[in-house]
Scaffold this motif. Structure first.
Motif, PDB file in Angstrom:
ATOM      1  N   LYS A  56      25.497  42.269  38.788  1.00 23.38           N
ATOM      2  CA  LYS A  56      26.491  41.484  38.053  1.00 23.38           C
ATOM      3  C   LYS A  56      27.243  42.349  37.054  1.00 23.38           C
ATOM      4  O   LYS A  56      28.471  42.271  36.942  1.00 23.38           O
ATOM      5  CB  LYS A  56      25.801  40.331  37.319  1.00 23.38           C
ATOM      6  CG  LYS A  56      25.260  39.233  38.216  1.00 23.38           C
ATOM      7  CD  LYS A  56      24.613  38.147  37.377  1.00 23.38           C
ATOM      8  CE  LYS A  56      23.992  37.054  38.253  1.00 23.38           C
ATOM      9  NZ  LYS A  56      23.343  36.002  37.429  1.00 23.38           N
ATOM     10  N   ALA A 104      31.173  43.344  37.136  1.00 24.58           N
ATOM     11  CA  ALA A 104      31.993  43.044  35.955  1.00 24.58           C
ATOM     12  C   ALA A 104      32.734  44.289  35.480  1.00 24.58           C
ATOM     13  O   ALA A 104      33.879  44.207  35.020  1.00 24.58           O
ATOM     14  CB  ALA A 104      31.113  42.496  34.837  1.00 24.58           C
ATOM     15  N   ALA A 125      35.657  44.884  37.967  1.00 28.19           N
ATOM     16  CA  ALA A 125      36.684  43.823  37.985  1.00 28.19           C
ATOM     17  C   ALA A 125      36.978  43.389  36.547  1.00 28.19           C
ATOM     18  O   ALA A 125      37.877  43.902  35.892  1.00 28.19           O
ATOM     19  CB  ALA A 125      36.204  42.641  38.825  1.00 28.19           C
ATOM     20  N   ARG A 134      30.952  38.211  45.449  1.00 27.51           N
ATOM     21  CA  ARG A 134      30.980  39.635  45.769  1.00 27.51           C
ATOM     22  C   ARG A 134      29.543  40.116  45.971  1.00 27.51           C
ATOM     23  O   ARG A 134      28.660  39.763  45.202  1.00 27.51           O
ATOM     24  CB  ARG A 134      31.640  40.423  44.633  1.00 27.51           C
ATOM     25  CG  ARG A 134      33.114  40.114  44.423  1.00 27.51           C
ATOM     26  CD  ARG A 134      33.961  40.801  45.465  1.00 27.51           C
ATOM     27  NE  ARG A 134      35.379  40.514  45.260  1.00 27.51           N
ATOM     28  CZ  ARG A 134      36.186  41.275  44.506  1.00 27.51           C
ATOM     29  NH1 ARG A 134      35.701  42.341  43.892  1.00 27.51           N
ATOM     30  NH2 ARG A 134      37.461  40.959  44.375  1.00 27.51           N
ATOM     31  N   ARG A 191      29.507  36.204  41.186  1.00 30.28           N
ATOM     32  CA  ARG A 191      30.649  35.326  41.447  1.00 30.28           C
ATOM     33  C   ARG A 191      31.830  35.699  40.547  1.00 30.28           C
ATOM     34  O   ARG A 191      31.691  35.765  39.324  1.00 30.28           O
ATOM     35  CB  ARG A 191      30.252  33.859  41.228  1.00 30.28           C
ATOM     36  CG  ARG A 191      29.382  33.321  42.329  1.00 30.28           C
ATOM     37  CD  ARG A 191      28.631  32.093  41.917  1.00 30.28           C
ATOM     38  NE  ARG A 191      27.743  32.342  40.790  1.00 30.28           N
ATOM     39  CZ  ARG A 191      26.597  33.018  40.885  1.00 30.28           C
ATOM     40  NH1 ARG A 191      26.222  33.514  42.051  1.00 30.28           N
ATOM     41  NH2 ARG A 191      25.836  33.196  39.822  1.00 30.28           N
ATOM     42  N   LEU A 192      32.953  35.953  41.190  1.00 28.99           N
ATOM     43  CA  LEU A 192      34.208  36.195  40.486  1.00 28.99           C
ATOM     44  C   LEU A 192      35.066  34.940  40.578  1.00 28.99           C
ATOM     45  O   LEU A 192      35.092  34.275  41.609  1.00 28.99           O
ATOM     46  CB  LEU A 192      34.973  37.365  41.104  1.00 28.99           C
ATOM     47  CG  LEU A 192      34.450  38.787  40.863  1.00 28.99           C
ATOM     48  CD1 LEU A 192      35.407  39.784  41.502  1.00 28.99           C
ATOM     49  CD2 LEU A 192      34.298  39.074  39.391  1.00 28.99           C
ATOM     50  N   TYR A 193      35.756  34.625  39.490  1.00 25.90           N
ATOM     51  CA  TYR A 193      36.697  33.513  39.526  1.00 25.90           C
ATOM     52  C   TYR A 193      38.104  34.031  39.242  1.00 25.90           C
ATOM     53  O   TYR A 193      38.300  35.010  38.524  1.00 25.90           O
ATOM     54  CB  TYR A 193      36.309  32.420  38.512  1.00 25.90           C
ATOM     55  CG  TYR A 193      36.175  32.893  37.085  1.00 25.90           C
ATOM     56  CD1 TYR A 193      37.285  33.046  36.262  1.00 25.90           C
ATOM     57  CD2 TYR A 193      34.918  33.186  36.558  1.00 25.90           C
ATOM     58  CE1 TYR A 193      37.151  33.480  34.955  1.00 25.90           C
ATOM     59  CE2 TYR A 193      34.780  33.607  35.255  1.00 25.90           C
ATOM     60  CZ  TYR A 193      35.895  33.759  34.459  1.00 25.90           C
ATOM     61  OH  TYR A 193      35.766  34.199  33.170  1.00 25.90           O
ATOM     62  N   HIS A 194      39.065  33.371  39.837  1.00 28.72           N
ATOM     63  CA  HIS A 194      40.480  33.697  39.644  1.00 28.72           C
ATOM     64  C   HIS A 194      41.149  32.448  39.068  1.00 28.72           C
ATOM     65  O   HIS A 194      41.276  31.425  39.751  1.00 28.72           O
ATOM     66  CB  HIS A 194      41.130  34.105  40.964  1.00 28.72           C
ATOM     67  CG  HIS A 194      40.453  35.266  41.634  1.00 28.72           C
ATOM     68  ND1 HIS A 194      40.717  36.574  41.302  1.00 28.72           N
ATOM     69  CD2 HIS A 194      39.500  35.301  42.603  1.00 28.72           C
ATOM     70  CE1 HIS A 194      39.963  37.368  42.037  1.00 28.72           C
ATOM     71  NE2 HIS A 194      39.219  36.630  42.844  1.00 28.72           N
ATOM     72  N   GLY A 251      41.144  41.820  33.192  1.00 31.70           N
ATOM     73  CA  GLY A 251      41.208  40.684  34.103  1.00 31.70           C
ATOM     74  C   GLY A 251      42.578  40.045  34.214  1.00 31.70           C
ATOM     75  O   GLY A 251      42.747  39.082  34.974  1.00 31.70           O
ATOM     76  N   THR A 258      41.157  37.023  35.905  1.00 36.46           N
ATOM     77  CA  THR A 258      39.959  37.209  36.710  1.00 36.46           C
ATOM     78  C   THR A 258      38.781  37.450  35.771  1.00 36.46           C
ATOM     79  O   THR A 258      38.920  38.140  34.760  1.00 36.46           O
ATOM     80  CB  THR A 258      40.118  38.408  37.660  1.00 36.46           C
ATOM     81  OG1 THR A 258      41.073  38.076  38.668  1.00 36.46           O
ATOM     82  CG2 THR A 258      38.809  38.741  38.351  1.00 36.46           C
ATOM     83  N   THR A 296      34.048  37.164  35.508  1.00 37.26           N
ATOM     84  CA  THR A 296      32.766  37.092  36.203  1.00 37.26           C
ATOM     85  C   THR A 296      31.920  35.954  35.645  1.00 37.26           C
ATOM     86  O   THR A 296      31.548  35.970  34.473  1.00 37.26           O
ATOM     87  CB  THR A 296      31.994  38.416  36.059  1.00 37.26           C
ATOM     88  OG1 THR A 296      32.801  39.485  36.536  1.00 37.26           O
ATOM     89  CG2 THR A 296      30.698  38.384  36.847  1.00 37.26           C
ATOM     90  N   GLU A 297      31.695  34.942  36.447  1.00 43.06           N
ATOM     91  CA  GLU A 297      30.688  33.891  36.277  1.00 43.06           C
ATOM     92  C   GLU A 297      30.887  32.929  35.102  1.00 43.06           C
ATOM     93  O   GLU A 297      30.572  31.762  35.222  1.00 43.06           O
ATOM     94  CB  GLU A 297      29.289  34.514  36.200  1.00 43.06           C
ATOM     95  CG  GLU A 297      28.920  35.253  37.479  1.00 43.06           C
ATOM     96  CD  GLU A 297      27.437  35.333  37.724  1.00 43.06           C
ATOM     97  OE1 GLU A 297      26.658  35.066  36.796  1.00 43.06           O
ATOM     98  OE2 GLU A 297      27.051  35.687  38.860  1.00 43.06           O
TER      99      GLU A 297
END
Length: 309
Positions: free
Chosen positions: A41, A45, A48, A111, A119-122, A163, A225, A227-228
């Motif tokens: 994770k 991070a 990304a 990912r 988990r990545l969120y956009h 991000g 973007t 992470t989690e």
């Protein structure tokens, strides 16, 4: 005690102690796998963006004021005229938005690094709101000086600027402007330290006309973007927030939503918050935040650890 029974008890105790060895080995392996999961994770991070915190926008007005030096009578008109000192005093006024509207949608992807995942969120957000700038810019009401220059700066906090997925065009009272990276100097003299995260964007709004109340209306899109985990610090006087996502397992933290719907296609949540940060900007922002965790529905390592125990 019967010797035969004693031998059985000793045998059972020996077997129990013997079985603890493989159980401890299995538990150690589970712990190691869990640590590797956290490392993955953190690695994702770094490549990304980490967990994101969004704060603001906030308005900072920097102005110069000349204090009264005395009063004299004009020889021609006979009127009493105030004479001002040539020395200028720098002052700063920090203002929350009167109203902030946030609408957004989060798409979540997983990912993988081998058997591990994060988990990545956009986020696709639309922000709009309004500021009111008082005529006196916070100068004293009695025996106040003369404001000779004032400039306004819009600040937006984004905890991890890596991000950012777009260069948003900001509409302010009909003008189209763009953000730039902010520095710590922009917070000098304000009480926003601890309210805005370390990552910040700024927007120079130019000069402000003192002596008259003015309104600033703004709107801009923002794509992020992370992470989690995602957080919003509701700094406006009125915060109207609506978020949707295709993730079916949200974990709501901090301010809980007034309404929410969770189904097979994801979730929808709404918040309507009167923020006390707008009344006391010295309050640590972490105490007043909306948080959403895009959690894993089944944590296999936690379940395995419980089974072993």
């Amino acid at each position: 005690m019967d010797k035969k029974l004693l031998n059985k008890l000793v045998g059972i105790a020996f077997l129990a102690a013997f079985l603890m060895v493989p159980l401890m080995m299995i538990e150690k392996q589970i712990t190691t796998r869990g640590l590797h999961q956290e490392e993955v994770k953190a690695e994702i991070a770094k490549t990304a963006a980490g967990a994101q915190t969004l704060a603001g926008p906030m308005l900072v007005v920097r102005y110069q004021i000349q204090e009264p030096a005395g009063v004299y009578q004009d020889e021609r008109t006979g009127e009493m005229v105030t004479r001002y000192s040539s020395r200028r005093e720098e002052r700063v006024l920090s203002l929350p938005a009167e109203h902030l509207n946030i609408r957004g949608k989060a798409n979540v992807e997983s990912r993988y690094r081998g058997i591990y995942q994060a988990r990545l969120y956009h986020l696709d957000l639309q922000l709009a709101g309004r500021f009111s700038i008082p005529a006196d810019l916070g100068a004293p009401q009695t025996n106040k000086g003369k404001i000779v220059e004032a400039r306004a700066l819009l600040l937006l906090g984004v905890s991890d600027l890596r991000g950012l997925e777009n260069d948003p065009e900001v509409q302010v009272n009909g003008r189209n402007l763009r953000f730039r990276a902010s520095t710590d100097a922009d917070l000098a003299g304000t009480n926003l330290d601890g309210v805005l995260p370390s990552g910040r964007l700024e927007l120079d709004l130019g000069s402000v006309t003192p002596g008259q109340e003015s309104q600033l209306e703004f709107a801009f899109p923002l794509k992020l973007t992370g992470t989690e985990n995602f957080s919003i610090q509701p700094t406006a006087q009125m915060n109207d927030i609506q978020l949707t996502s295709d993730w079916r397992h949200p974990s709501f933290q901090g301010f809980l939503p007034q309404s929410r719907e969770i189904g097979k296609r994801g979730f929808k949540a709404e918040w309507n918050i009167v923020s006390r940060l707008s009344r006391s900007l010295k309050t640590p922002a972490s105490q007043d935040a909306i948080g959403i965790g895009f959690i894993e529905p089944v944590n296999i390592y936690l379940q395995s650890e419980r089974a072993i125990k």
